[in-house]
Scaffold this motif. Structure first.
Motif, PDB file in Angstrom:
ATOM      1  N   ASN A 238       8.466  -6.371   6.973  1.00 48.39           N
ATOM      2  CA  ASN A 238       8.792  -6.662   5.572  1.00 48.39           C
ATOM      3  C   ASN A 238       8.038  -5.763   4.591  1.00 48.39           C
ATOM      4  O   ASN A 238       8.138  -5.951   3.384  1.00 48.39           O
ATOM      5  CB  ASN A 238       8.470  -8.134   5.245  1.00 48.39           C
ATOM      6  CG  ASN A 238       9.377  -9.090   6.003  1.00 48.39           C
ATOM      7  OD1 ASN A 238      10.560  -8.812   6.200  1.00 48.39           O
ATOM      8  ND2 ASN A 238       8.808 -10.220   6.441  1.00 48.39           N
ATOM      9  N   LEU A 239       7.279  -4.806   5.111  1.00 53.59           N
ATOM     10  CA  LEU A 239       6.514  -3.931   4.229  1.00 53.59           C
ATOM     11  C   LEU A 239       7.474  -3.119   3.353  1.00 53.59           C
ATOM     12  O   LEU A 239       8.381  -2.446   3.869  1.00 53.59           O
ATOM     13  CB  LEU A 239       5.638  -2.995   5.055  1.00 53.59           C
ATOM     14  CG  LEU A 239       4.585  -2.198   4.272  1.00 53.59           C
ATOM     15  CD1 LEU A 239       3.482  -3.136   3.791  1.00 53.59           C
ATOM     16  CD2 LEU A 239       3.978  -1.102   5.145  1.00 53.59           C
ATOM     17  N   PRO A 240       7.316  -3.155   2.032  1.00 48.61           N
ATOM     18  CA  PRO A 240       8.273  -2.470   1.136  1.00 48.61           C
ATOM     19  C   PRO A 240       8.431  -0.983   1.417  1.00 48.61           C
ATOM     20  O   PRO A 240       9.513  -0.439   1.256  1.00 48.61           O
ATOM     21  CB  PRO A 240       7.691  -2.731  -0.254  1.00 48.61           C
ATOM     22  CG  PRO A 240       6.896  -3.981  -0.111  1.00 48.61           C
ATOM     23  CD  PRO A 240       6.335  -3.947   1.280  1.00 48.61           C
ATOM     24  N   ILE A 241       7.354  -0.321   1.825  1.00 51.12           N
ATOM     25  CA  ILE A 241       7.427   1.128   2.037  1.00 51.12           C
ATOM     26  C   ILE A 241       8.470   1.485   3.104  1.00 51.12           C
ATOM     27  O   ILE A 241       9.103   2.541   3.057  1.00 51.12           O
ATOM     28  CB  ILE A 241       6.039   1.684   2.432  1.00 51.12           C
ATOM     29  CG1 ILE A 241       6.095   3.213   2.544  1.00 51.12           C
ATOM     30  CG2 ILE A 241       5.566   1.104   3.737  1.00 51.12           C
ATOM     31  CD1 ILE A 241       4.757   3.828   2.889  1.00 51.12           C
TER      32      ILE A 241
ATOM     33  N   ARG B  44      11.300   0.355   3.463  1.00 48.06           N
ATOM     34  CA  ARG B  44      12.665   0.336   2.947  1.00 48.06           C
ATOM     35  C   ARG B  44      13.053   1.687   2.351  1.00 48.06           C
ATOM     36  O   ARG B  44      14.223   1.906   2.027  1.00 48.06           O
ATOM     37  CB  ARG B  44      12.804  -0.756   1.883  1.00 48.06           C
ATOM     38  CG  ARG B  44      12.484  -2.159   2.398  1.00 48.06           C
ATOM     39  CD  ARG B  44      12.456  -3.164   1.255  1.00 48.06           C
ATOM     40  NE  ARG B  44      11.946  -4.461   1.698  1.00 48.06           N
ATOM     41  CZ  ARG B  44      11.640  -5.469   0.874  1.00 48.06           C
ATOM     42  NH1 ARG B  44      11.838  -5.310  -0.437  1.00 48.06           N
ATOM     43  NH2 ARG B  44      11.176  -6.596   1.351  1.00 48.06           N
TER      44      ARG B  44
END
Length: 597
Positions: A49-52, A54
């Protein structure tokens, strides 16, 4: 700026702390870039789920380059996807110490081992093999790495156990590190031909052998075909070999098989009276642009003709003037239209000086001219600088070293008339690592060099400083070894409250422990005081030379911020640690340095 040994201990009163640029601005100039995520691990569906994650994978390096070693270690603990992302930077560059008996890198990364370490193998882009008995294996930018190598003998002789070990190392280099780009052997050890065979079948593009010994059966064929090397750096020896000509067969073999792709070649030797075996049918080197020949052999006319003949496209040349072959070349070669940068690898005398002057007179179009060692002031003032002043209209980078303990004002005055200069490196006095003797006069330099309004890089090496210290203070070989504060400097200004408490509390400890503790703390304070003094000089240079972007003084590197929002140009330390070996300076300016080190 001289600081404490680590950034974590560099915490004290901010009013007394020189400005330090954030760590992200301190990465080595030639730092290798991590491999792309897709190339290392292939197409992958992320579950994290780490934004980076994406973002497009090609943007990952632009973000992780801002993370410190500690940040990367924390990132790797989040989940599997984050571990792979962090590994790209964590393991891009490894230093392996073969003197450490607890190493497991070869065992863990051998092709026969299951894929437990496969993610590490895919990330390694640079591998440096060294022999340091006191240290472990390190990543390029972090603390000791638990990856290390087992070795049963460090005598320099290839025992059966060592040969088996080197064979295993060759298997790892050839088959287990698919993205290995730079390989650096910096060991005084005998390497068996089987290891060399594996190296030249590997994906390595930049290869150096430094101080390595070769054994008698070096003539064993190393490769059956093409080696896609772009950089080859050889500084090898062959003690005990019955026929040194065998070693020169190795040179011919390597050059033949790397000729199609080689861009940079460095050959270092000892001026041996041997003939290099260069076959008459040696192919051309269509991409060779940078060449270093440092006392390679007394007889290498064929080699000089091959690389520097009428069809040469060499852009950067560093060469000595102490052998018969090089003197003849420098005297007779004439104009080289492709040559732009030239370094004279002079010895401590002016041997070959007339030939160098002739060569320079024939190539006044050069943009860069450097000398390696000290030259007499009379030669610089009466012959070298007048030639440069009168003829070199496009010179942008100059390095000069004076054998004298100081730089004459006449020399500075002559340099100030070369208005095209954008980079200047000056040094004087003793040039070994451990003793600096040039007491630099910054006021004289500022006043004489002020006409150089185009300077962007200004560097001083081997500079030292005279200060007023207590007459009973211990004095060692030079200013940097003594590390004693001037008598009028308040020690407490350069210590944190915790350090000051430890300093005063040492008085209650046993005598030897108290002395040791206080000396260490006083040296920390001296490093910070020295950093503050050098920052003052760097800021003065920044104000004097309006285009200055980087300077090196007092073994410290400074970047210049042209617009700090306050209407004044300010200097920032690139690192909080002094650099006695001038590594950052060499990486920025040297023409004859292994740039991937």
């Amino acid at each position: 700026m001289g600081a404490a040994a680590s950034s974590s201990s560099f915490a004290f009163d901010m009013a007394a702390q020189p400005a330090v640029r954030p760590p992200v601005m301190c990465k080595p100039l030639s730092d290798i870039q991590p491999i792309s995520f897709d190339r290392a691990f292939g197409a992958r569906i992320f579950t994290s789920n780490l934004p980076i994650l994406r973002l497009p994978t090609e943007l990952f390096p632009s973000i992780t380059r801002y993370l410190s070693s500690r940040d990367l270690a924390s990132l790797s603990l989040v989940d599997r996807d984050c571990r792979l992302l962090a590994a790209l930077s964590q393991f891009k560059s490894l230093q392996l110490n073969i003197a450490n008996s607890k190493c497991r890198f070869i065992r863990d990364c051998h092709p026969s081992v299951p894929d437990d370490s496969e993610y590490v193998r895919a990330c390694v882009r640079r591998l440096r093999v060294v022999m340091h008995p006191e240290s472990g294996v390190r990543r390029s930018d972090g603390p000791p790495n638990p990856i290390s190598l087992p070795l049963s003998s460090t005598s320099g002789e290839c025992t059966f156990a060592c040969i088996d070990y080197f064979q295993a190392m060759g298997d790892v280099i050839e088959k287990a590190l698919p993205n290995l780009h730079v390989l650096d052997f910096d060991i005084p050890y005998a390497l068996p031909p089987t290891l060399l065979q594996s190296i030249f079948r590997s994906p390595v593009k930049h290869f150096r052998l430094n101080g390595t010994m070769l054994i008698d059966d070096v003539r064993t064929p190393i490769s059956s075909g093409f080696m896609p090397l772009e950089t080859l750096n050889l500084k090898i020896s062959w003690p005990g070999m019955h026929d040194r000509g065998n070693a020169f067969e190795l040179y011919g073999h390597l050059l033949r098989h790397a000729s199609a792709t080689l861009q940079r070649l460095e050959l270092h030797g000892r001026g041996l009276n041997d003939h290099i075996q260069i076959p008459d049918d040696m192919p051309a080197f269509p991409h060779l642009r940078s060449l270093v020949l440092n006392r390679f052999s007394d007889n290498h006319d064929r080699l000089l003709d091959l690389f520097l003949g009428s069809n040469s496209r060499i852009h950067t040349l560093a060469i000595d003037s102490s052998t018969v072959s090089t003197k003849v070349f420098l005297r007779n070669r004439g104009y080289m239209c492709s040559l732009d940068q030239f370094c004279w690898l002079n010895c401590t005398t002016v041997d070959g000086a007339d030939e160098i002057l002739t060569f320079l007179s024939d190539n006044i179009h050069l943009s860069t001219f450097h000398v390696l060692h000290g030259l007499p002031t009379t030669f610089i003032n009466n012959e070298l600088l007048p030639l440069v002043q009168a003829s070199f209209k496009s010179l942008t980078s100059l390095k000069l070293v004076w054998a004298a303990p100081d730089i004459a004002e006449d020399s500075l005055q002559a340099i100030s008339s070369i208005h095209s200069l954008r980079s200047l490196w000056l040094s004087a006095g003793n040039q070994d690592v451990f003793r600096n003797t040039w007491e630099i006069d910054t006021e004289s330099i500022l006043s004489h060099l002020s006409p150089l309004r185009n300077l962007e890089t200004l560097a001083f090496s081997k500079d030292t400083y005279k200060i007023d210290i207590h007459p009973l203070a211990p004095v060692f070989c030079d200013y940097y070894a003594t590390k004693v504060l001037p008598t009028d400097v308040d020690l407490t200004r350069y210590l944190s409250s915790e350090e000051l408490h430890r300093y005063k509390d040492a008085e209650t400890a046993p005598y030897d422990e108290a002395i040791s503790r206080q000396v260490k703390i006083r040296r920390v304070a001296w490093e910070r005081w020295h950093a503050e003094q050098m920052l003052v000089f760097a800021n003065r240079f920044a104000q004097m030379f309006v285009r200055l972007r980087w300077c090196f003084i007092g073994q410290l590197a400074f970047s210049i911020d042209p617009d700090n929002g306050k209407g004044a140009r300010m200097a920032f330390m690139d690192s909080v640690v002094r650099n006695p070996c001038l590594r950052s300076l060499h990486k920025r300016m040297s023409l004859n340095t292994w740039q991937h080190a």
